[in-house]
Write an enzyme that holds these catalytic residues in place. Structure first.
Site, PDB file in Angstrom:
ATOM      1  N   TYR A   1       0.838  -1.198   0.000  1.00 41.39           N
ATOM      2  CA  TYR A   1       0.000   0.000   0.000  1.00 41.39           C
ATOM      3  C   TYR A   1       0.872   1.247   0.000  1.00 41.39           C
ATOM      4  CZ  TYR A   1      -3.508   3.365   1.714  1.00 41.39           C
ATOM      5  OH  TYR A   1      -4.337   4.443   1.870  1.00 41.39           O
TER       6      TYR A   1
ATOM      7  N   VAL B   1     -10.030   7.998   7.188  1.00 44.64           N
ATOM      8  CA  VAL B   1     -11.333   8.589   6.905  1.00 44.64           C
ATOM      9  C   VAL B   1     -12.410   7.771   7.610  1.00 44.64           C
ATOM     10  CG1 VAL B   1     -12.973   9.227   5.100  1.00 44.64           C
ATOM     11  CG2 VAL B   1     -10.513   9.400   4.671  1.00 44.64           C
TER      12      VAL B   1
END
Length: 266
Positions: free
Chosen positions: A156, A189
């Site tokens: 990632y 988030v």
């Protein structure tokens, strides 16, 4: 009512990958509220169908953006539908595996790189000819993992760091065509995705989800998780005339992340 931003109108065409859920869907709805024509793609067939049904200016495709031929075919359809593209948002991505380098499954590495990095190249390659005639805005959704090392999240992190390099490179290549290219680096988030990451991290460390959530929140100076609307606000700014002279930049929307080590202090 959504406040109007200059430079976006009913004639503005917008493409958002992974636009039928999460941050992508929030951005798509905000651009629709500006009167834009918004086309999304997603692997979530029901999500795409629901999005198309939500608004007369909404359209979409069910596409795995890590498959170049499917991306190419999709943009042939977009070219026939719109004839041009004003805003491109590369939003597709997965969290990838959580593992130390010696324990990393190479297949999981390849899958993460394919979705988080290769897809951005495929989409941008096909979208660029539709933007060159009249310019516009490309926005790459990276991560604050692109600004730090991120233990146990190697693929990632590698993909997100690469996105920043591509953002700078494409800004240089396409500036002459009045195409501005920027990256947004969200922090954690609020939503199902970060909760899934927290659950996996907690299970791997033998800790509670509340303990892991506190560790994540401590990474931010403001001790918070950001909201999807915070990312959408930034995307609207960069896509509008308010951001018409901004290109090649990385904008973190994360409450000021101080670091991404997930390890508790001993």
């Amino acid at each position: 009512m959504e406040p109007r931003v200059p430079g976006l109108s009913s004639g503005s065409t917008v493409f958002i990958s992974a636009g039928a859920s999460g941050i992508g869907l929030t951005m798509a709805k905000r651009f629709l509220a500006q009167g834009c024509l918004v086309h999304v793609c997603d692997i979530n067939e029901q999500g795409v169908a629901d999005f198309i049904a939500s608004h007369p200016n909404a359209s979409g495709d069910v596409v795995d953006v890590s498959d170049y031929q499917r991306v190419k075919t999709m943009f042939e359809g977009i070219a026939a539908q719109f004839g041009h593209l004003d805003v491109l948002i590369n939003n597709a991505g997965i969290a990838g595996p959580t593992a130390a380098v010696e324990d990393m499954d190479p297949n999981e590495w390849d899958k993460t790189i394919a979705i988080d990095l290769n897809s951005i190249f495929y989409v941008t390659k096909e979208a660029t000819p539709l933007m060159k005639a009249r310019g516009g805005a490309m926005i790459n959704i990276a991560s604050n993992a692109a600004l730090f090392g991120f233990p146990l999240r190697g693929p990632y992190t590698a993909a997100k760091w690469a996105i920043l390099g591509l953002t700078k490179t494409w800004a240089m290549e396409l500036g002459v065509n009045k195409i501005r290219v920027n990256a947004i680096c969200p922090g954690s988030v609020n939503g199902p995705r970060i909760e899934g990451v927290i659950e996996r991290d907690a299970a791997g460390r033998g800790m509670t989800t509340d303990e892991i959530r506190t560790v994540y929140q401590r990474q931010s100076s403001m001790r918070l998780f950001v909201e999807a609307d915070d990312i959408a606000n930034t995307a609207l700014f960069l896509a509008s005339d308010m951001g018409k002279s901004i290109s090649g930049q990385t904008i973190a929307v994360d409450g000021h992340t101080e670091g991404l080590s997930n390890f508790l202090e001993p």
